[in-house]
Design a protein around this motif. Structure first.
Motif, PDB file in Angstrom:
ATOM      1  N   ARG A 512       0.872  -1.404  -0.008  1.00 23.21           N
ATOM      2  CA  ARG A 512      -0.035   0.078  -0.076  1.00 23.21           C
ATOM      3  C   ARG A 512       1.004   1.171   0.024  1.00 23.21           C
ATOM      4  NH1 ARG A 512      -4.769  -1.253   4.587  1.00 23.21           N
ATOM      5  NH2 ARG A 512      -5.493  -3.335   3.661  1.00 23.21           N
ATOM      6  N   THR A 513       0.229   2.457  -0.112  1.00 25.98           N
ATOM      7  CA  THR A 513       0.887   3.689  -0.269  1.00 25.98           C
ATOM      8  C   THR A 513       1.860   3.890   0.929  1.00 25.98           C
ATOM      9  OG1 THR A 513      -0.747   4.390  -1.818  1.00 25.98           O
ATOM     10  CG2 THR A 513       0.770   6.179  -0.877  1.00 25.98           C
ATOM     11  N   THR A 514       3.022   4.146   0.785  1.00 27.31           N
ATOM     12  CA  THR A 514       3.927   4.648   1.755  1.00 27.31           C
ATOM     13  C   THR A 514       3.462   5.534   2.619  1.00 27.31           C
ATOM     14  OG1 THR A 514       5.480   5.849   0.628  1.00 27.31           O
ATOM     15  CG2 THR A 514       5.833   3.741   0.657  1.00 27.31           C
ATOM     16  N   GLY A 515       4.073   6.333   3.889  1.00 26.79           N
ATOM     17  CA  GLY A 515       3.638   6.746   4.758  1.00 26.79           C
ATOM     18  C   GLY A 515       4.182   8.421   4.649  1.00 26.79           C
ATOM     19  N   GLY A 516       5.064   8.528   3.676  1.00 23.65           N
ATOM     20  CA  GLY A 516       5.815   9.799   3.333  1.00 23.65           C
ATOM     21  C   GLY A 516       6.703  10.038   4.340  1.00 23.65           C
ATOM     22  N   GLY A 517       7.295  11.435   4.607  1.00 19.02           N
ATOM     23  CA  GLY A 517       8.332  11.753   5.258  1.00 19.02           C
ATOM     24  C   GLY A 517       9.509  12.238   4.412  1.00 19.02           C
ATOM     25  N   SER A 518       9.676  13.471   4.009  1.00 19.17           N
ATOM     26  CA  SER A 518      10.793  13.779   2.897  1.00 19.17           C
ATOM     27  C   SER A 518      11.827  14.353   3.635  1.00 19.17           C
ATOM     28  CB  SER A 518       9.941  14.523   1.729  1.00 19.17           C
ATOM     29  OG  SER A 518       9.410  15.969   2.274  1.00 19.17           O
ATOM     30  N   CYS A 519      11.741  15.287   4.838  1.00 16.96           N
ATOM     31  CA  CYS A 519      12.646  16.205   5.278  1.00 16.96           C
ATOM     32  C   CYS A 519      13.588  15.410   6.278  1.00 16.96           C
ATOM     33  CB  CYS A 519      11.859  17.381   5.973  1.00 16.96           C
ATOM     34  SG  CYS A 519      10.980  18.483   5.039  1.00 16.96           S
ATOM     35  N   THR A 520      14.532  15.705   6.432  1.00 23.81           N
ATOM     36  CA  THR A 520      15.542  15.171   7.259  1.00 23.81           C
ATOM     37  C   THR A 520      15.130  15.706   8.944  1.00 23.81           C
ATOM     38  OG1 THR A 520      17.360  16.558   7.056  1.00 23.81           O
ATOM     39  CG2 THR A 520      17.479  14.851   5.741  1.00 23.81           C
ATOM     40  N   VAL A 521      15.628  15.147   9.650  1.00 21.03           N
ATOM     41  CA  VAL A 521      15.328  15.473  11.179  1.00 21.03           C
ATOM     42  C   VAL A 521      16.502  16.256  11.507  1.00 21.03           C
ATOM     43  CG1 VAL A 521      15.238  14.616  13.534  1.00 21.03           C
ATOM     44  CG2 VAL A 521      14.255  13.071  11.593  1.00 21.03           C
ATOM     45  N   GLN A 522      15.838  17.506  12.182  1.00 21.72           N
ATOM     46  CA  GLN A 522      16.961  18.462  12.461  1.00 21.72           C
ATOM     47  C   GLN A 522      16.829  18.823  14.244  1.00 21.72           C
ATOM     48  OE1 GLN A 522      17.911  21.791  10.087  1.00 21.72           O
ATOM     49  NE2 GLN A 522      17.168  23.114  11.582  1.00 21.72           N
ATOM     50  N   PRO A 523      17.615  18.611  14.914  1.00 27.49           N
ATOM     51  CA  PRO A 523      17.647  18.748  16.325  1.00 27.49           C
ATOM     52  C   PRO A 523      17.676  20.554  16.727  1.00 27.49           C
ATOM     53  CG  PRO A 523      19.823  18.373  15.854  1.00 27.49           C
ATOM     54  CD  PRO A 523      19.185  18.038  14.424  1.00 27.49           C
TER      55      PRO A 523
END
Length: 581
Positions: A512-523
């Motif tokens: 099924r379609t993936t959950g997304g999330g395109s940006c890297t994590v920044q503290p």
């Protein structure tokens, strides 16, 4: 690094710093400020690792709002890049010309402190901050180990096929946010948090100050997940009286938070945010975020992250030292709840299919299944080569792929299909993602766009999967029929990898379609000591027809599987795969 280290002595090491004669500007109309200097211990990751003294400056009696001088900051930057980030080619010079102070990298790229106009100006933000040995302008892969002859180990950067598009000049108008820089008596002072936000975050660091010491922070500095408890450093950080912020700190921290989020939050457009100051007013958070009560401000920030951002990469990590140690409740935003519900469904289906425990590597007839739920790269490159020689077993994604490759390519192997199961994968380490991509594709493309500067970078990597010291076709399974299992749980790198695989048109996606999330994590940190993380300005993309495409909406499978349990019925799924051709 030795403890009890005096940062002023760093000037002896700062061989690239040269102070040019200062031509003092005429500040006849600028009032004289009272400035108090104090030095503090600066902790670098643990209670035993610290700089003995680092000077801070407090303006007009605001003793909880620290400033630093440009010169002291330049020395700290040199220390962080050369000592902590291990960049021996890093260099920095400083030049004073009237009301402008310029920091210049060894590459020639500059950062100007314009004290007359209260602005920071980066000739090229990415070029000024990246490591000197990065292959591309935005190189998010940390592994760069070489052997004694200078040859790459584990990951090789294909410079010939990598390219960059540089960004615009970046001007940070501090005056527009009510933030001041101060030039007085031949010294140049800038708020500590402003410099932390604009020169450390790209290196995944921030700084917090509790009135007694400084702490170099990342998103999980104070919690020991292995022990399930706060670290000794956390108890040291919180060992101060709880209380309110001064008027000066409350006003500045609000303004700086607005500036940092406006500049670096990577999903402003998707969330229809023109400015965070406007958003805070619209949701009624402006007064509490700019008020004196630190605990209330922290809870407002957590609510913003949980409900109004709710993008899974953005997380409230730790309360301010002013608020004290408080348990962090799980996010209850809609997106977070939804992916948690999906995760429970998929995990339950997998456990039902494997009541005795699921396997990371499994062969069913002519098909090999490789399953892992996070991308992990837990060792430096030499460890994998040593483990191969000594027969040691390592436990991370890279080791799993190395082992799977050896099994699949063994003499007499029946394997024709290779299936990568990312149906419960919520992301993780970029280095591990690059290794997996290279294993499937040979050349592993990794495209990134900086939403703050407009810069774009496409890097191409190869991985030495068979650990023979060569980066060639024997390191891939590209000659097999390749598949990837995906679901709404597939997030971040668990979303990026399927997107890159599908765009290659060499891999078939099932699920099924993936959950997304395109940006890297920044503290990130606040000026009063809160620690959080957010979706950064670095947006992972895939390259098609020369264009960068965002992957935040997820990627659709080539073949939908309606019944979740069918993903884990390996015999039936193997028959399904074999009947596709």
């Amino acid at each position: 690094m030795m403890n009890s280290h005096n940062p002023r002595a760093l000037s002896l090491l700062l061989v690239f710093v040269m102070v040019v004669a200062c031509i003092s500007p005429a500040y006849a109309d600028i009032p004289t400020h009272s400035i108090l200097e104090r030095s503090y211990r600066f902790y670098i990751g643990s209670v035993d690792d610290y700089l003995e003294e680092f000077p801070l400056y407090f303006i007009d009696g605001a003793d909880d709002l620290p400033f630093v001088t440009v010169e002291d900051w330049a020395e700290l930057m040199y220390f962080i890049y050369t000592d902590l980030l291990d960049d021996p080619g890093y260099g920095l010079s400083i030049e004073y010309k009237g009301d402008v102070v310029t920091l210049e990298r060894e590459s020639g790229y500059t950062m100007d402190f314009d004290f007359a106009n209260n602005k920071l100006v980066f000739e090229d933000y990415d070029a000024f901050l990246h490591n000197s040995d990065d292959t591309t302008l935005i190189d998010l892969v940390s592994e760069s180990t070489t052997d004694e002859d200078g040859n790459a180990l584990l990951i090789w950067r294909n410079k010939a096929d990598s390219f960059d598009r540089y960004g615009d000049v970046m001007t940070v108008d501090l005056a527009a946010y009510g933030i001041s820089m101060i030039a007085q008596d031949g010294n140049y002072y800038i708020p500590l948090q402003t410099l932390s936000d604009f020169t450390l975050v790209q290196a995944q660091f921030g700084i917090v100050f509790n009135g007694q010491a400084l702490f170099l922070a990342n998103d999980n500095l104070f919690f020991d997940y292995a022990e399930g408890d706060y670290s000794p450093l956390a108890y040291l950080y919180y060992d101060v009286p709880e209380g309110d912020r001064s008027d000066a700190l409350a006003e500045y921290s609000y303004n700086e938070l607005c500036l940092a989020l406006d500049t670096f939050y990577g999903l402003k457009e998707a969330h229809d945010i023109d400015s965070f100051r406007q958003l805070f007013w619209e949701i009624g958070y402006d007064e509490v975020l700019s008020g004196n009560n630190a605990y209330d401000a922290d809870n407002a920030l957590k609510s913003l992250i949980d409900y109004y951002l709710d993008d899974l990469h953005s997380v409230f990590n730790e309360y301010s030292c002013f608020s004290g140690i408080n348990p962090i409740s799980n996010s209850t935003g809609i997106a977070n709840r939804k992916i948690e519900e999906h995760a429970k469904e998929y995990q339950a289906a997998r456990e039902a299919a494997y009541p005795d425990g699921w396997l990371q590597y499994e062969e069913v007839g002519n098909t090999a299944y490789i399953t892992f739920d996070n991308f992990e790269s837990g060792y430096f490159a030499p460890a994998y080569y040593i483990a191969k020689v000594e027969g040691e077993e390592l436990d991370d994604t890279v080791a799993l792929i190395i082992d799977a490759h050896a099994r699949i390519t063994r003499e007499g192997s029946p394997i024709e299909n290779v299936v990568l199961d990312l149906s419960n994968n919520t992301g993780g380490d970029v280095d591990a993602a690059v290794v997996v991509l290279s294993w499937f594709l040979g050349d592993a493309p990794f495209s990134v766009r900086n939403m703050a500067t407009g810069a774009m970078s496409n890097a191409v990597y190869r991985a030495d999967i068979n650990l023979d010291g060569e980066f060639d076709e024997t390191d891939t399974v590209a000659d097999k029929n390749l598949y990837c299992l995906v679901s709404p749980v597939s997030f971040s790198c668990g979303n990026l990898v399927p997107a890159a695989l599908k765009s290659s048109q060499k891999v078939t996606l099932i699920g099924r379609t993936t959950g997304g999330g395109s940006c890297t994590v920044q503290p990130m940190t606040t000026a009063y000591g809160t620690i959080f993380q957010m979706s950064s300005n670095m947006r992972m993309s895939f390259l098609k027809n020369g264009s960068f495409y965002d992957i935040d909406q997820g990627v659709d499978p080539d073949y939908y599987i309606d019944k979740i349990s069918n993903l884990y019925n390996r015999p039936a799924l193997t028959d399904f795969i074999n009947n596709l051709f």
